[in-house]
Design a protein around this motif. Sequence first.
Motif: not given
Length: 297
Positions: A4-10, A27-34
């Motif tokens: 679910w965490d992967d899908l939440r970010i997606f 509330r995450m660093d954009p690089a981490t999201v990428g």
Amino acid sequence: MQSWDDLRIFLSVARNETLSGAGKALRMDPATVGRRIARLENAIGQALFVKSPQGYALTEAGTRLVDHAERAEQAMQGARSVLTGDAETLSGQIRIGAPDGCANFVLPRVFADLSKANPDLDLQIVALPRVVNLSRREADMAITVSPPTASRLSYQRITDYQLHLAASETYLSTRPPLTRLQDLHAHRIVGYIPDMIFDKELDYLSDLNLDRVALASNSASVQLQLLRQHGGVGIAHDFALPFAPHVKRVLTGEVSFTRSFYLVRHAEDRRLDRISRFAKALAQGVKSEVARLEALL
């Protein structure tokens, strides 16, 4: 399938269309999201986004995954409601999008009453002179003046409301008589900015064959203030006129519009008892408040 965490970010990237926007929401660093998006794409073996300087646009595979991810989101919200007791009480946070006329003149009393009856409920009004984008989760549900066309959205008609031509008593006392429709051409017209009308149901002046708008705004609330300041003649919501006591309706026998408010939400939200009970209370509140305000005229 991924966590679910992967899908939440997606979902956040899909809705915000940029890593920075998604990172802010999460509330995450954009690089981490990428990196998380790249990991998800590698895991499923397909590109989910087309990357460009303008942002992240969904691919065909990404569009298909949105449906699955939103169903997972609804399941998680439902589970959270049960575990926290929200299924039994109206609590938590709910955000409603609404056109600014409704948001300014109808929703404040409705929300105040709902808040008094449900002290653990946090309510937010997003007042915008445009359609609120539920797909990007700008709000949990929205009040609109037209039913939606997207298949993933469900809706119910809340109530009809009335609109009429109106002007201030001071303006009318200093201008040529206004006793018939043709007389409007001798008056200043207040209305929407023509190229910023976001819903065909708001294009009132076209029906009156009035080409020139002397004082214009994309906000119904600003238009009412222009009428209060003796700016001219314009279309006003009947439910807004009690807030402008020296503005009165004119030509009521010749010009009258009936429109409707709709409550729109994601079709999947109907599975959540908490959201459904709030939607029922909201719809009843809006219907009652419109009727109360119109009865004051």
